[in-house]
Write a protein that holds these residues in place. Sequence first.
Motif, PDB file in Angstrom:
ATOM      1  N   GLN A 135       0.583  -1.093   0.048  1.00 42.30           N
ATOM      2  CA  GLN A 135      -0.110   0.100  -0.113  1.00 42.30           C
ATOM      3  C   GLN A 135       0.881   1.313   0.166  1.00 42.30           C
ATOM      4  OE1 GLN A 135      -3.270   0.098   2.496  1.00 42.30           O
ATOM      5  NE2 GLN A 135      -3.024  -2.091   2.742  1.00 42.30           N
ATOM      6  N   ASP A 188      -4.844   2.700   2.222  1.00 42.62           N
ATOM      7  CA  ASP A 188      -5.809   2.741   3.200  1.00 42.62           C
ATOM      8  C   ASP A 188      -5.257   2.920   4.419  1.00 42.62           C
ATOM      9  OD1 ASP A 188      -7.739   1.858   5.329  1.00 42.62           O
ATOM     10  OD2 ASP A 188      -8.869   1.021   3.803  1.00 42.62           O
ATOM     11  N   GLN A 189      -5.465   4.029   4.953  1.00 47.21           N
ATOM     12  CA  GLN A 189      -4.728   4.402   6.407  1.00 47.21           C
ATOM     13  C   GLN A 189      -5.046   3.632   7.298  1.00 47.21           C
ATOM     14  OE1 GLN A 189      -5.170   8.462   7.403  1.00 47.21           O
ATOM     15  NE2 GLN A 189      -3.903   8.410   9.211  1.00 47.21           N
ATOM     16  N   ASN A 190      -6.193   3.231   7.588  1.00 46.88           N
ATOM     17  CA  ASN A 190      -6.495   2.479   8.614  1.00 46.88           C
ATOM     18  C   ASN A 190      -6.041   0.978   8.625  1.00 46.88           C
ATOM     19  OD1 ASN A 190      -8.297   4.200   9.817  1.00 46.88           O
ATOM     20  ND2 ASN A 190     -10.104   3.748   8.590  1.00 46.88           N
ATOM     21  N   GLN A 191      -5.875   0.482   7.220  1.00 51.48           N
ATOM     22  CA  GLN A 191      -5.337  -0.856   7.130  1.00 51.48           C
ATOM     23  C   GLN A 191      -3.853  -0.924   7.410  1.00 51.48           C
ATOM     24  OE1 GLN A 191      -5.978  -2.290   3.387  1.00 51.48           O
ATOM     25  NE2 GLN A 191      -8.094  -2.893   3.828  1.00 51.48           N
ATOM     26  N   ALA A 209      -2.264   1.374   9.505  1.00 48.70           N
ATOM     27  CA  ALA A 209      -2.145   1.741  10.667  1.00 48.70           C
ATOM     28  C   ALA A 209      -2.284   0.390  11.478  1.00 48.70           C
ATOM     29  CB  ALA A 209      -3.311   2.674  11.351  1.00 48.70           C
ATOM     30  N   ALA A 210      -3.388  -0.461  11.271  1.00 48.65           N
ATOM     31  CA  ALA A 210      -3.326  -1.755  11.780  1.00 48.65           C
ATOM     32  C   ALA A 210      -2.392  -2.800  11.627  1.00 48.65           C
ATOM     33  CB  ALA A 210      -4.563  -2.456  11.361  1.00 48.65           C
ATOM     34  N   ASN A 217       0.595  -1.497  13.931  1.00 49.60           N
ATOM     35  CA  ASN A 217       0.344  -1.689  15.189  1.00 49.60           C
ATOM     36  C   ASN A 217       0.741  -3.369  15.479  1.00 49.60           C
ATOM     37  OD1 ASN A 217      -0.796   0.840  15.930  1.00 49.60           O
ATOM     38  ND2 ASN A 217      -2.979  -0.014  15.553  1.00 49.60           N
ATOM     39  N   GLN A 258       4.588   2.787  13.617  1.00 47.07           N
ATOM     40  CA  GLN A 258       3.136   2.944  14.208  1.00 47.07           C
ATOM     41  C   GLN A 258       2.799   4.450  14.450  1.00 47.07           C
ATOM     42  OE1 GLN A 258       2.906   1.649  18.512  1.00 47.07           O
ATOM     43  NE2 GLN A 258       1.058   0.653  18.073  1.00 47.07           N
ATOM     44  N   THR A 299       1.720   6.000  10.910  1.00 41.57           N
ATOM     45  CA  THR A 299       0.447   5.864  10.422  1.00 41.57           C
ATOM     46  C   THR A 299      -0.564   6.581  10.916  1.00 41.57           C
ATOM     47  OG1 THR A 299       0.131   4.175  12.035  1.00 41.57           O
ATOM     48  CG2 THR A 299       1.355   3.491  10.024  1.00 41.57           C
ATOM     49  N   THR A 300      -0.525   7.293  11.851  1.00 46.14           N
ATOM     50  CA  THR A 300      -1.605   7.986  12.377  1.00 46.14           C
ATOM     51  C   THR A 300      -1.841   9.419  11.737  1.00 46.14           C
ATOM     52  OG1 THR A 300      -0.424   9.364  14.206  1.00 46.14           O
ATOM     53  CG2 THR A 300      -1.574   7.449  14.820  1.00 46.14           C
ATOM     54  N   GLY A 306      -0.895   9.567   8.220  1.00 46.43           N
ATOM     55  CA  GLY A 306      -1.195   9.111   6.987  1.00 46.43           C
ATOM     56  C   GLY A 306      -0.521   9.560   5.874  1.00 46.43           C
TER      57      GLY A 306
END
Length: 153
Positions: free
Chosen positions: A49, A58-61, A63-64, A67, A121, A124-125, A127
């Motif tokens: 990505q 996808d920022q959420n993916q 970030a996950a 993490n 980590q 990623t917040t 983005g």
Amino acid sequence: MNKRFVATAVLAAAISTPAVAQMSVEDQIETRQAAYQFASWNMGKIKAQAVDGSVAFDQNQVAAAANAIAAVANSGMSVLYSRDSANDRAENTRLKPNFFEEPMKVQEIAISFVREANALQELTTAGDQAAIARQFAKVGETCKACHDSFRAK
């Protein structure tokens, strides 16, 4: 380096040392391999990505995935390395015996892995895909440093 981090790492190792005594060598090897495979799988998601662009960002993916990598880095993996778990004494492992002969180098690489994974980590917040890609490379460098030094081909 953060004194709190060092104190936490020492405490985690002290608390978890009895746990390793209860694990067989085979379980130590299997557990650490599973953890690193999980981290690698998540590195692949970020690479696709944020670096290659082969998958839409996808920022959420991302970030996950970051993490998960940070969780592995901060999990106290050191307890899964007993001298009997090197490839000169155990099967199904590529861990070279020199891992136990170079503790300062191991510590340096491990601390770098934790530091760089935590930085990834945090990044990623925001983005910022380019910043994530740069930090991803730094995490990868720590993985490579360990593999180059302590992993048999």
